[in-house]
Design an enzyme around this catalytic site. Sequence first.
Site, short mmCIF file in Angstrom:
data_model
loop_
_atom_site.label_atom_id
_atom_site.label_comp_id
_atom_site.label_asym_id
_atom_site.label_seq_id
_atom_site.Cartn_x
_atom_site.Cartn_y
_atom_site.Cartn_z
N LYS A 59 0.86 -1.19 0.00
CA LYS A 59 0.00 0.00 0.00
C LYS A 59 0.89 1.23 0.00
CE LYS A 59 -1.54 3.01 2.70
NZ LYS A 59 -1.58 4.19 1.81
N CYS B 277 13.84 11.25 6.36
CA CYS B 277 13.67 10.81 7.74
C CYS B 277 14.97 10.91 8.54
CB CYS B 277 13.08 9.42 7.82
SG CYS B 277 13.91 8.23 6.78
P1 NDP Z 1 1.96 9.03 7.36
O1 NDP Z 1 2.68 8.32 8.42
O2 NDP Z 1 0.54 9.38 7.60
O3 NDP Z 1 2.01 8.16 6.00
C1 NDP Z 1 2.86 7.07 5.75
C2 NDP Z 1 2.06 5.87 5.23
O4 NDP Z 1 1.24 5.37 6.28
C3 NDP Z 1 1.10 6.22 4.09
O5 NDP Z 1 1.02 5.12 3.20
C4 NDP Z 1 -0.19 6.43 4.83
O6 NDP Z 1 -1.34 6.31 4.04
C5 NDP Z 1 -0.12 5.33 5.86
N1 NDP Z 1 -0.97 5.52 7.03
C6 NDP Z 1 -1.40 6.69 7.58
N2 NDP Z 1 -2.18 6.45 8.64
C7 NDP Z 1 -2.26 5.11 8.77
C8 NDP Z 1 -2.95 4.25 9.68
N3 NDP Z 1 -3.71 4.73 10.65
N4 NDP Z 1 -2.82 2.93 9.51
C9 NDP Z 1 -2.06 2.41 8.52
N5 NDP Z 1 -1.40 3.17 7.63
C10 NDP Z 1 -1.49 4.50 7.76
O7 NDP Z 1 2.77 10.32 6.97
P2 NDP Z 1 2.20 11.72 6.43
O8 NDP Z 1 2.08 11.66 4.99
O9 NDP Z 1 0.96 12.11 7.14
O10 NDP Z 1 3.36 12.71 6.84
C11 NDP Z 1 3.29 13.38 8.08
C12 NDP Z 1 4.61 13.49 8.74
O11 NDP Z 1 5.14 12.19 8.97
C13 NDP Z 1 5.69 14.19 7.93
O12 NDP Z 1 5.60 15.54 8.04
C14 NDP Z 1 6.93 13.61 8.55
O13 NDP Z 1 7.23 14.30 9.72
C15 NDP Z 1 6.54 12.20 8.89
N6 NDP Z 1 6.97 11.24 7.86
C16 NDP Z 1 8.07 10.51 8.09
C17 NDP Z 1 8.53 9.64 7.14
C18 NDP Z 1 9.76 8.84 7.33
O14 NDP Z 1 10.40 8.46 6.36
N7 NDP Z 1 10.14 8.53 8.54
C19 NDP Z 1 7.86 9.49 5.84
C20 NDP Z 1 6.67 10.29 5.71
C21 NDP Z 1 6.26 11.11 6.70
P3 NDP Z 1 -1.89 7.55 3.16
O15 NDP Z 1 -1.79 7.06 1.77
O16 NDP Z 1 -3.31 7.76 3.59
O17 NDP Z 1 -1.06 8.74 3.45
#
Ligand code: NDP
Length: 475
Positions: free
Chosen positions: A170, A279
């Site tokens: 996903k 990250c």
């Molecule tokens: P998310 O953690 O929401 O998204 C990452 C993935 O998780 C996406 O595929 C998302 O789906 C999915 N996801 C979100 N909520 C759930 C849930 N409840 N259960 C299962 N899967 C879920 O990141 P955001 O896009 O909201 O980014 C927000 C912040 O997160 C950024 O500003 C950054 O600080 C951090 N981030 C960190 C990352 C890293 O590499 N460590 C990567 C991305 C973000 P969907 O398609 O709906 O988004």
Amino acid sequence: MLKRDKLYINGHWAAPSGNEVFEVINPATEEIIGTVPAGGHGDADAAVRAARNAFDAWSATTPAERAEWLEKIYAQMQSRADEMTELIIDELGMPFKLTKMIQVGLPLATMESYAKLVRTFPFEERVGNSLVVKEAAGVVAAITPWNYPLHQIIAKVAPALAAGCTVVLKPSEVTPLNAFLLADAIDAAGLPAGVLNLVSGSGSLVGERLASHPEVDLISFTGSTRAGKRVAELASAGIKRVALELGGKSPSLILDDADLAEAVKGTVKACYLNSGQTCNAWTRMLVPEKRYEEAAKIAVETAARFTPGDPRNEKTRLGPLVSKRQHERVLEYIRIGVKEGAELLLGGVDVPAGLERGYYVSPTVFGKVKPDMTIAREEIFGPVLSIQTYRSEEEGVALANDTPYGLAAGVWSGDEERALAVARRLRAGQVDINGAEYNNDAPFGGYRQSGYGREMGRYGLEEFLEIKAIQQPQG
Ligand code: NDP
């Protein structure tokens, strides 16, 4: 307009259960460049069923057979590399050269590396009268984010397939198109039906369904700490294995004997990579108090050269942020920084000159950042550097470790031995000395709220294996 209206389930492109779609926006132009299905529970269930049905046969293949499959996928990815580069620039907004090298080059290298590793990895060993067998963990749900979209997908898919697992992927709804192109490559490679399935959909619907699905054995997640926590909660009901690669607030600790110019320049560059949406970005630069003025000056001069601009322009080093939401989030953090009393040395919330369209943020540097300020503690995910000061090596190490995260760190010193001793004291999964080059086969993952589990190389393969001990009578 790229209209992808099917999901890849059980070896073919299948119509989704509903009609809803996600629009994919080019962050440099704010134009819609494509749509993908917003899948639902039914789609997630169908994909898991396909992965479950494919598992017995796939996990029974030999490592050499799986290596051949990875090589076939690699070849198909390679033939789409240019198309992939164009696509990721449009979805994510990372500048051309970097996209080509990092967003497309790295995943290719990873696929190739796992094809090699699986041929030599010791899947069995003897411990006394036991035969210890490492075998596929089962059906894997891979949930991935948007910042290094293909890299994060391949960092899960390649070792999972190498281990003998089947996968439901996903991808992020923000940058899903590259995952569809990957599924095209996998389809063209002829991978057996159900071994890799792709379901686009929201985290709250498809992501949560996968995390709680009784037929999923392992969830490999990369993204925010908030979503990772939720995934782990849901998975705990079924005692599923979980690997979490979450955020960070990584320090770059510049010791008093470091080449200051080199260290500061290296830190700014690492902080701003992918517009700060990385990250393991070094977002906190820790400098000896007595060298603060000098370090701040170099940081501002270096940062000012990161002129934001069109990612398609070969000279651009700083593209837009990925989305309107991310743009608003980062600007809010900059406002909080100012409000809490950090010194704004460069950048800020104003629209960069000539860039009224697109989610651009000026390269921003904050000085005199105190350890308890929000911008020193929370992941911003934008081109924002915080400079902090310390008085002794002891205090520097304590400050570096003063974070709820623990993904990465940098140490800079004129003395390698000293740098190594300090590196050993940092509570982080990856520590680079004097800007040492990235190693794609080294384990990658975090301490504390940066998650658990490791990706990449041998450690990444082991994440997807179960360990079985078979005792045999001693003759
Ligand atoms: P998310 O953690 O929401 O998204 C990452 C993935 O998780 C996406 O595929 C998302 O789906 C999915 N996801 C979100 N909520 C759930 C849930 N409840 N259960 C299962 N899967 C879920 O990141 P955001 O896009 O909201 O980014 C927000 C912040 O997160 C950024 O500003 C950054 O600080 C951090 N981030 C960190 C990352 C890293 O590499 N460590 C990567 C991305 C973000 P969907 O398609 O709906 O988004």
